[in-house]
Design a protein around this motif. Structure first.
Motif, PDB file in Angstrom:
ATOM      1  N   VAL A 138     -26.694-100.226 -85.090  1.00  0.00           N
ATOM      2  CA  VAL A 138     -26.347 -98.887 -84.594  1.00  0.00           C
ATOM      3  C   VAL A 138     -25.528 -98.128 -85.627  1.00  0.00           C
ATOM      4  CG1 VAL A 138     -26.355 -99.577 -82.163  1.00  0.00           C
ATOM      5  CG2 VAL A 138     -24.228 -99.672 -83.433  1.00  0.00           C
ATOM      6  N   ASP A 139     -25.587 -96.822 -85.524  1.00  0.00           N
ATOM      7  CA  ASP A 139     -24.731 -95.969 -86.335  1.00  0.00           C
ATOM      8  C   ASP A 139     -23.434 -95.814 -85.553  1.00  0.00           C
ATOM      9  OD1 ASP A 139     -23.346 -93.969 -87.637  1.00  0.00           O
ATOM     10  OD2 ASP A 139     -25.104 -92.692 -87.904  1.00  0.00           O
ATOM     11  N   GLU A 140     -22.396 -96.505 -86.003  1.00  0.00           N
ATOM     12  CA  GLU A 140     -21.134 -96.535 -85.265  1.00  0.00           C
ATOM     13  C   GLU A 140     -20.481 -95.158 -85.134  1.00  0.00           C
ATOM     14  OE1 GLU A 140     -18.506 -99.790 -86.460  1.00  0.00           O
ATOM     15  OE2 GLU A 140     -20.267-100.846 -87.201  1.00  0.00           O
ATOM     16  N   LYS A 141     -20.823 -94.227 -86.012  1.00  0.00           N
ATOM     17  CA  LYS A 141     -20.263 -92.872 -85.920  1.00  0.00           C
ATOM     18  C   LYS A 141     -20.925 -92.063 -84.820  1.00  0.00           C
ATOM     19  CE  LYS A 141     -18.781 -92.690 -90.676  1.00  0.00           C
ATOM     20  NZ  LYS A 141     -19.456 -93.115 -91.852  1.00  0.00           N
ATOM     21  N   GLU A 142     -22.164 -92.411 -84.498  1.00  0.00           N
ATOM     22  CA  GLU A 142     -22.910 -91.666 -83.483  1.00  0.00           C
ATOM     23  C   GLU A 142     -23.055 -92.412 -82.165  1.00  0.00           C
ATOM     24  OE1 GLU A 142     -26.613 -90.157 -84.905  1.00  0.00           O
ATOM     25  OE2 GLU A 142     -25.747 -89.452 -86.774  1.00  0.00           O
ATOM     26  N   CYS A 143     -22.536 -93.635 -82.124  1.00  0.00           N
ATOM     27  CA  CYS A 143     -22.732 -94.462 -80.935  1.00  0.00           C
ATOM     28  C   CYS A 143     -21.410 -95.084 -80.497  1.00  0.00           C
ATOM     29  CB  CYS A 143     -23.744 -95.562 -81.253  1.00  0.00           C
ATOM     30  SG  CYS A 143     -24.305 -96.439 -79.816  1.00  0.00           S
ATOM     31  N   GLU A 144     -21.125 -94.966 -79.220  1.00  0.00           N
ATOM     32  CA  GLU A 144     -19.963 -95.618 -78.629  1.00  0.00           C
ATOM     33  C   GLU A 144     -20.412 -97.001 -78.150  1.00  0.00           C
ATOM     34  OE1 GLU A 144     -18.047 -94.645 -74.603  1.00  0.00           O
ATOM     35  OE2 GLU A 144     -16.889 -93.522 -76.097  1.00  0.00           O
ATOM     36  N   CYS A 145     -19.849 -98.037 -78.744  1.00  0.00           N
ATOM     37  CA  CYS A 145     -20.271 -99.405 -78.426  1.00  0.00           C
ATOM     38  C   CYS A 145     -19.255-100.083 -77.516  1.00  0.00           C
ATOM     39  CB  CYS A 145     -20.415-100.219 -79.706  1.00  0.00           C
ATOM     40  SG  CYS A 145     -21.705 -99.603 -80.802  1.00  0.00           S
ATOM     41  N   GLU A 146     -19.785-100.907 -76.646  1.00  0.00           N
ATOM     42  CA  GLU A 146     -18.971-101.635 -75.688  1.00  0.00           C
ATOM     43  C   GLU A 146     -19.421-103.093 -75.694  1.00  0.00           C
ATOM     44  OE1 GLU A 146     -17.790-100.363 -71.381  1.00  0.00           O
ATOM     45  OE2 GLU A 146     -19.898-100.905 -71.379  1.00  0.00           O
ATOM     46  N   ILE A 147     -18.487-104.019 -75.805  1.00  0.00           N
ATOM     47  CA  ILE A 147     -18.814-105.440 -75.714  1.00  0.00           C
ATOM     48  C   ILE A 147     -18.917-105.783 -74.240  1.00  0.00           C
ATOM     49  CG2 ILE A 147     -18.025-107.791 -76.175  1.00  0.00           C
ATOM     50  CD1 ILE A 147     -16.608-106.623 -78.685  1.00  0.00           C
ATOM     51  N   ALA A 148     -20.026-106.378 -73.852  1.00  0.00           N
ATOM     52  CA  ALA A 148     -20.280-106.686 -72.442  1.00  0.00           C
ATOM     53  C   ALA A 148     -20.524-108.181 -72.264  1.00  0.00           C
ATOM     54  CB  ALA A 148     -21.475-105.879 -71.940  1.00  0.00           C
ATOM     55  N   PHE A 149     -19.649-108.828 -71.511  1.00  0.00           N
ATOM     56  CA  PHE A 149     -19.809-110.246 -71.197  1.00  0.00           C
ATOM     57  C   PHE A 149     -20.599-110.361 -69.903  1.00  0.00           C
ATOM     58  CE2 PHE A 149     -15.964-110.132 -73.812  1.00  0.00           C
ATOM     59  CZ  PHE A 149     -16.285-111.094 -74.762  1.00  0.00           C
ATOM     60  N   PHE A 150     -21.807-110.902 -69.994  1.00  0.00           N
ATOM     61  CA  PHE A 150     -22.716-111.008 -68.858  1.00  0.00           C
ATOM     62  C   PHE A 150     -23.054-112.465 -68.554  1.00  0.00           C
ATOM     63  CE2 PHE A 150     -24.391-106.826 -70.628  1.00  0.00           C
ATOM     64  CZ  PHE A 150     -23.856-106.047 -69.625  1.00  0.00           C
ATOM     65  N   GLY A 151     -23.474-112.697 -67.330  1.00  0.00           N
ATOM     66  CA  GLY A 151     -24.097-113.964 -66.976  1.00  0.00           C
ATOM     67  C   GLY A 151     -23.195-115.008 -66.375  1.00  0.00           C
ATOM     68  N   GLY A 152     -21.954-114.724 -66.192  1.00  0.00           N
ATOM     69  CA  GLY A 152     -21.035-115.679 -65.590  1.00  0.00           C
ATOM     70  C   GLY A 152     -19.946-114.931 -64.851  1.00  0.00           C
ATOM     71  N   SER A 153     -18.991-115.657 -64.361  1.00  0.00           N
ATOM     72  CA  SER A 153     -17.800-115.041 -63.747  1.00  0.00           C
ATOM     73  C   SER A 153     -16.697-115.129 -64.786  1.00  0.00           C
ATOM     74  CB  SER A 153     -17.420-115.767 -62.457  1.00  0.00           C
ATOM     75  OG  SER A 153     -18.400-115.547 -61.481  1.00  0.00           O
ATOM     76  N   PHE A 154     -16.595-114.094 -65.608  1.00  0.00           N
ATOM     77  CA  PHE A 154     -15.756-114.115 -66.806  1.00  0.00           C
ATOM     78  C   PHE A 154     -14.325-114.549 -66.515  1.00  0.00           C
ATOM     79  CE2 PHE A 154     -13.141-112.292 -70.166  1.00  0.00           C
ATOM     80  CZ  PHE A 154     -13.796-112.748 -71.297  1.00  0.00           C
ATOM     81  N   THR A 155     -13.721-114.038 -65.451  1.00  0.00           N
ATOM     82  CA  THR A 155     -12.329-114.376 -65.171  1.00  0.00           C
ATOM     83  C   THR A 155     -12.186-115.746 -64.518  1.00  0.00           C
ATOM     84  OG1 THR A 155     -12.371-113.181 -63.068  1.00  0.00           O
ATOM     85  CG2 THR A 155     -11.618-111.962 -65.019  1.00  0.00           C
ATOM     86  N   GLY A 156     -13.297-116.433 -64.315  1.00  0.00           N
ATOM     87  CA  GLY A 156     -13.265-117.783 -63.773  1.00  0.00           C
ATOM     88  C   GLY A 156     -13.444-118.849 -64.838  1.00  0.00           C
ATOM     89  N   ILE A 157     -13.707-118.441 -66.082  1.00  0.00           N
ATOM     90  CA  ILE A 157     -13.890-119.443 -67.139  1.00  0.00           C
ATOM     91  C   ILE A 157     -12.535-119.992 -67.568  1.00  0.00           C
ATOM     92  CG2 ILE A 157     -16.055-118.397 -67.923  1.00  0.00           C
ATOM     93  CD1 ILE A 157     -14.602-117.286 -70.359  1.00  0.00           C
ATOM     94  N   ASP A 158     -12.567-121.055 -68.325  1.00  0.00           N
ATOM     95  CA  ASP A 158     -11.353-121.667 -68.848  1.00  0.00           C
ATOM     96  C   ASP A 158     -10.461-120.594 -69.475  1.00  0.00           C
ATOM     97  OD1 ASP A 158      -9.948-124.230 -69.935  1.00  0.00           O
ATOM     98  OD2 ASP A 158     -10.230-122.917 -71.697  1.00  0.00           O
ATOM     99  N   ARG A 159      -9.175-120.580 -69.128  1.00  0.00           N
ATOM    100  CA  ARG A 159      -8.251-119.528 -69.601  1.00  0.00           C
ATOM    101  C   ARG A 159      -8.235-119.398 -71.121  1.00  0.00           C
ATOM    102  NH1 ARG A 159      -8.755-118.050 -65.542  1.00  0.00           N
ATOM    103  NH2 ARG A 159      -7.347-117.787 -63.813  1.00  0.00           N
ATOM    104  N   GLU A 160      -8.197-120.527 -71.827  1.00  0.00           N
ATOM    105  CA  GLU A 160      -8.164-120.463 -73.294  1.00  0.00           C
ATOM    106  C   GLU A 160      -9.417-119.790 -73.835  1.00  0.00           C
ATOM    107  OE1 GLU A 160      -7.277-124.181 -75.207  1.00  0.00           O
ATOM    108  OE2 GLU A 160      -5.551-124.525 -73.905  1.00  0.00           O
ATOM    109  N   ASP A 161     -10.571-120.130 -73.269  1.00  0.00           N
ATOM    110  CA  ASP A 161     -11.826-119.504 -73.711  1.00  0.00           C
ATOM    111  C   ASP A 161     -11.831-118.023 -73.378  1.00  0.00           C
ATOM    112  OD1 ASP A 161     -13.003-121.722 -74.889  1.00  0.00           O
ATOM    113  OD2 ASP A 161     -13.961-122.368 -73.025  1.00  0.00           O
ATOM    114  N   MET A 162     -11.373-117.665 -72.178  1.00  0.00           N
ATOM    115  CA  MET A 162     -11.351-116.265 -71.778  1.00  0.00           C
ATOM    116  C   MET A 162     -10.452-115.458 -72.727  1.00  0.00           C
ATOM    117  SD  MET A 162     -10.308-114.479 -68.156  1.00  0.00           S
ATOM    118  CE  MET A 162      -8.547-114.662 -68.361  1.00  0.00           C
ATOM    119  N   ILE A 163      -9.270-115.972 -73.001  1.00  0.00           N
ATOM    120  CA  ILE A 163      -8.331-115.270 -73.881  1.00  0.00           C
ATOM    121  C   ILE A 163      -8.888-115.178 -75.297  1.00  0.00           C
ATOM    122  CG2 ILE A 163      -6.051-115.434 -74.961  1.00  0.00           C
ATOM    123  CD1 ILE A 163      -5.070-116.526 -72.171  1.00  0.00           C
ATOM    124  N   ARG A 164      -9.504-116.246 -75.784  1.00  0.00           N
ATOM    125  CA  ARG A 164     -10.099-116.228 -77.126  1.00  0.00           C
ATOM    126  C   ARG A 164     -11.192-115.170 -77.231  1.00  0.00           C
ATOM    127  NH1 ARG A 164     -14.487-118.216 -78.527  1.00  0.00           N
ATOM    128  NH2 ARG A 164     -14.676-119.605 -76.754  1.00  0.00           N
TER     129      ARG A 164
END
Length: 132
Positions: A51-77
């Motif tokens: 993508v052209d970062e100047k023309e596109c607003e990018c968002e990191i999206a964590f999909f496919g699990g219950s993100f806040t339910g994963i191991d705390r160290e992994d979630m924080i990392r």
């Protein structure tokens, strides 16, 4: 107005104690590994290179699990990796999927510590916005 792009990071079925028929992440993603110990920076870089970062607003999206339910160290990392991209200005926010019952004061503090970067928490049953 800038275009929007999600940078999808799949953490198939991590953090969820159930095996619902409508949400079999191993079948949907054809992946057996999730976020545990995984360096997601190469995945993010690969997507940003498309993508052209100047023309596109990018968002990191964590999909496919219950993100806040994963191991705390992994979630924080994973959040720290994502937040590094936000601080650099290359990414605007983070989106994650989780269960509403996996949100508590500790989780909110962890999310808030990472720069108020969570734009939305999605759930199969109900969608709610989180303003930190």
């Amino acid at each position: 107005m800038k275009k929007h792009a999600n940078i999808p990071i799949f953490i198939p079925h991590e953090g969820c104690p159930n095996n619902c028929v409508f949400c079999n992440q191993h079948t949907i993603t054809q992946a057996s590994d999730g976020g545990s110990g995984r360096d997601v920076a190469p995945e993010i870089e690969k997507c940003l290179a498309t993508v052209d970062e100047k023309e596109c607003e990018c968002e990191i999206a964590f999909f496919g699990g219950s993100f806040t339910g994963i191991d705390r160290e992994d979630m924080i990392r994973l959040l720290e990796t994502a937040y590094g991209y936000i601080r650099s200005g290359r990414v605007s926010s983070v989106r994650l999927s989780t269960r509403p019952d996996y949100i508590n004061e500790e989780i909110l503090d962890i999310l808030k510590k990472h720069g108020k970067s969570i734009s939305e928490i999605e759930d199969m049953e109900a969608e709610c916005s989180l303003k930190l």
